[in-house]
Write a protein that holds these residues in place. Structure first.
Motif, short mmCIF file in Angstrom:
data_model
loop_
_atom_site.label_atom_id
_atom_site.label_comp_id
_atom_site.label_asym_id
_atom_site.label_seq_id
_atom_site.Cartn_x
_atom_site.Cartn_y
_atom_site.Cartn_z
N ALA A 196 0.82 -1.21 0.00
CA ALA A 196 0.00 0.00 0.00
C ALA A 196 0.86 1.26 0.00
N ALA A 197 2.06 1.19 0.58
CA ALA A 197 2.93 2.36 0.70
C ALA A 197 4.04 2.39 -0.35
N LEU A 198 3.98 1.50 -1.34
CA LEU A 198 5.05 1.43 -2.34
C LEU A 198 5.24 2.77 -3.06
N HIS A 199 4.18 3.40 -3.44
CA HIS A 199 4.27 4.66 -4.17
C HIS A 199 5.03 5.71 -3.36
N ILE A 200 4.77 5.76 -2.06
CA ILE A 200 5.44 6.74 -1.19
C ILE A 200 6.92 6.40 -1.07
N ARG A 201 7.23 5.10 -0.92
CA ARG A 201 8.63 4.68 -0.82
C ARG A 201 9.39 5.02 -2.10
N GLN A 202 8.74 4.92 -3.24
CA GLN A 202 9.42 5.23 -4.50
C GLN A 202 9.88 6.68 -4.54
N TYR A 203 9.10 7.59 -4.02
CA TYR A 203 9.53 8.99 -3.94
C TYR A 203 10.68 9.14 -2.94
#
Length: 583
Positions: free
Chosen positions: A358-365
């Motif tokens: 669920a938090a992958l997008h945030i980790r990518q940033y």
């Protein structure tokens, strides 16, 4: 590091001395402290954590030290070096099994750090409490043990920890094992804390071993760096006088007996003694082994002078300062130095994809700011049985090239605040979210909840359950303590107690695990961006037993709790819910 079952060896050897702590300094191993305070206090493990209850225990502990005029110096761990990589992967697999046991209700009452799963926000809550109480602390770049030992010897005071490595270090003020029956901080008498103290010199006398060989013993017995496989040869040659039913304990006794027989006459240099003992151990087991891991393990116990940690210019100075002050997560060092992120298993629904997804997008940033175009390798569970690795491509904000230059790591702290905020809001997919009417400390939690709710709407085949988001928002209001004696708080406290005994519902656990993953990663991204949004008090946002039981309550009667709110509580709840349920 840590020598397994060394605590048992010390206990059966009866070498601890009575000790009272007052009017002095003490150096505290932070990770040992927050693990121990959480688990010895029997706080929630099944529902994602009880952070308010944990904060209360931390405050009580440091108040006890203050009452005895003891000055604490707290040292937190940082990242881990490449030499521990295999061990870290093995631990992830073990924690996956432990998380599954807890999810199945198999928690047990026996205290064992290795069998517990720490709620994901504990370290952040702990640091916030230290800051709030103005308690001296620092965060290491790597393992904290060498720094703890050095500082303790500089101050001439004992170390408090449950890490068995401190049995090996030569500590002038001794070592205080942290256990309620050994370090009785809850039972202050005459302005002092009763404890038991370990001294390495006493241990070496008891087992007739040269103190210089204690690190050799640790490297042979087995820690995070090395272990000498002997197929039972040591125990066969040197059987303990009183055999234990625990074979590993017999092995430790046999290793000590062997080391006591090594002839060190005419050797004065510590390193020469250690190399000779190690060489004779290799000859005894008759195997060809690479001595480098053993020598590396031995060097870990050398106490050098107290000095500031540096990274030779690898990290920008502003990041070094923030890491040491605990204002920036130590995960940045693992990402920058090793291009990796270890995602510790959580108590969730193991039939679904990992909550960290669920938090992958945030980790990518997060990776994009730290690594530019380089991939980061994540270690996470891929199913209900195994942990695997996956390369993740960083993401970068959609801004002009000039603004991307302003976001370079070396001078990220000097980038305009509106630019840093734009990056955070884009990562949280909330660039259009209007926050003017939202209290400052609620802005980040609200953005995270908005991001998480959108993720569930996109990625779950069943209709999103609004009880989840309503329970979270009610939890936010409850954490504000707007009317401590009111009907709303009283009912919420009753629901929390009911939740502590409730059976885990996998779907609810998974939803709230996803939210915690999103919140923690947003907290770290916000720190890296130098707080474009105010950092909230983490202890007031999430209480697992309350939210799990509250979800069930809302399913039965959606208005049963909101009807008990006063005007101020109702205004805050509807301010928050207007932003969430409209999306």
């Amino acid at each position: 590091m840590g020598v397994k079952i060394f605590n048992s060896l010390v206990n059966v050897s009866n070498i601890l001395e009575d000790f009272t702590l007052k009017n002095s300094h003490i150096v505290i191993d932070a990770s040992s402290l927050y693990y121990s305070l959480y688990y010895f206090s029997s706080l929630d493990q099944s529902h994602g954590g009880d952070y308010a209850g944990f904060k209360e225990k931390v405050c009580q502990f440091f108040q006890a030290l203050q009452d005895c005029k003891v000055t604490p110096h707290v040292i937190l761990d940082g990242g881990s070096g490449p030499e521990k990589f295999d061990n870290l992967k093995s631990r992830l697999q073990d924690k996956l099994e432990n998380a599954k046991r807890i999810a199945n209700g198999m928690i047990g009452s026996t205290f064992s750090i290795g069998k517990k799963i720490l709620p994901p926000l504990i370290k952040e809550v702990f640091k916030q409490v230290l800051t709030e109480k103005e308690i001296e602390f620092e965060q290491s770049f790597g393992e904290a043990d060498p720094r703890i030992a050095s500082l303790a010897n500089e101050l001439g005071c004992p170390v408090l920890s449950h890490d068995s490595d401190f049995y090996i270090y030569d500590l002038e003020g001794g070592f205080l094992p942290f256990h309620p029956k050994i370090f009785e901080w809850k039972n202050i008498q005459n302005g002092q804390i009763s404890a038991n103290r370990y001294r390495r010199s006493e241990f070496c006398t008891r087992f007739s071993i040269d103190p210089a060989l204690m690190p050799v013993f640790a490297s042979m017995a087995g820690n995070d760096y090395s272990r000498l496989e002997d197929e039972g040869k040591f125990v066969k040659k040197y059987p303990p006088r009183k055999m234990s039913n625990y074979w590993k304990l017999n092995r430790l006794h046999a290793l000590l007996e062997f080391l006591s027989t090594v002839n060190l006459r005419n050797l004065q240099d510590t390193e020469e003694k250690q190399k000779k003992a190690l060489k004779e151990a290799f000859m005894f087991v008759n195997v060809q082994m690479d001595e480098r891991p053993f020598l590396e393990s031995i060097r870990k116990y050398v106490i050098g002078p107290v000095k500031a940690e540096t990274h030779g210019g690898v990290l920008p100075q502003w990041m070094c300062d923030k890491i040491q002050e605990g204002k920036l997560t130590s995960f940045v060092t693992d990402v920058l130095h090793h291009k990796r992120m270890m995602l510790t298993p959580l108590v969730e629904d193991f039939s679904q994809p990992s909550s960290y997804s669920a938090a992958l997008h945030i980790r990518q940033y997060f990776y994009g700011l730290l690594l530019g175009q380089e991939l980061c390798t994540e270690f996470d569970r891929v199913d209900e049985k195994s942990v695997s690795q996956k390369d993740v491509r960083p993401l970068h904000p959609s801004v002009s090239q000039d603004k991307l230059q302003q976001l370079q790591l070396q001078h990220l702290d000097q980038a305009p605040e509106d630019l840093r905020r734009h990056v955070l809001m884009e990562a949280l997919e909330s660039p259009d979210l209007v926050l003017e009417n939202v209290p400052d400390h609620m802005k980040l939690p609200l953005c995270v909840t908005n991001f998480w709710w959108k993720y569930r709407q996109r990625n779950h085949t069943t209709a999103p359950n609004k009880q989840y988001v309503c329970a979270l928002l009610l939890g936010f209001v409850y954490g504000e303590h707007l009317d401590p004696q009111g009907e709303f708080e009283s009912r919420m406290e009753d629901i929390k107690v009911e939740g502590e005994w409730s059976q885990l519902q996998p779907d609810v656990a998974h939803a709230f695990c996803q939210w915690q993953c999103c919140f923690r990663q947003s907290l770290h991204l916000n720190q890296l961006l130098c707080l474009p949004l105010p950092e909230p008090d983490c202890s007031r946002l999430y209480c697992g037993p309350l939210l799990h039981q509250l979800t069930a309550e809302l399913r039965r009667n959606p208005n049963s709790v909101t009807d008990l709110m006063n005007k101020e509580q109702r205004h805050l709840y509807y301010t928050l819910s207007t932003h969430q349920l409209a999306n």
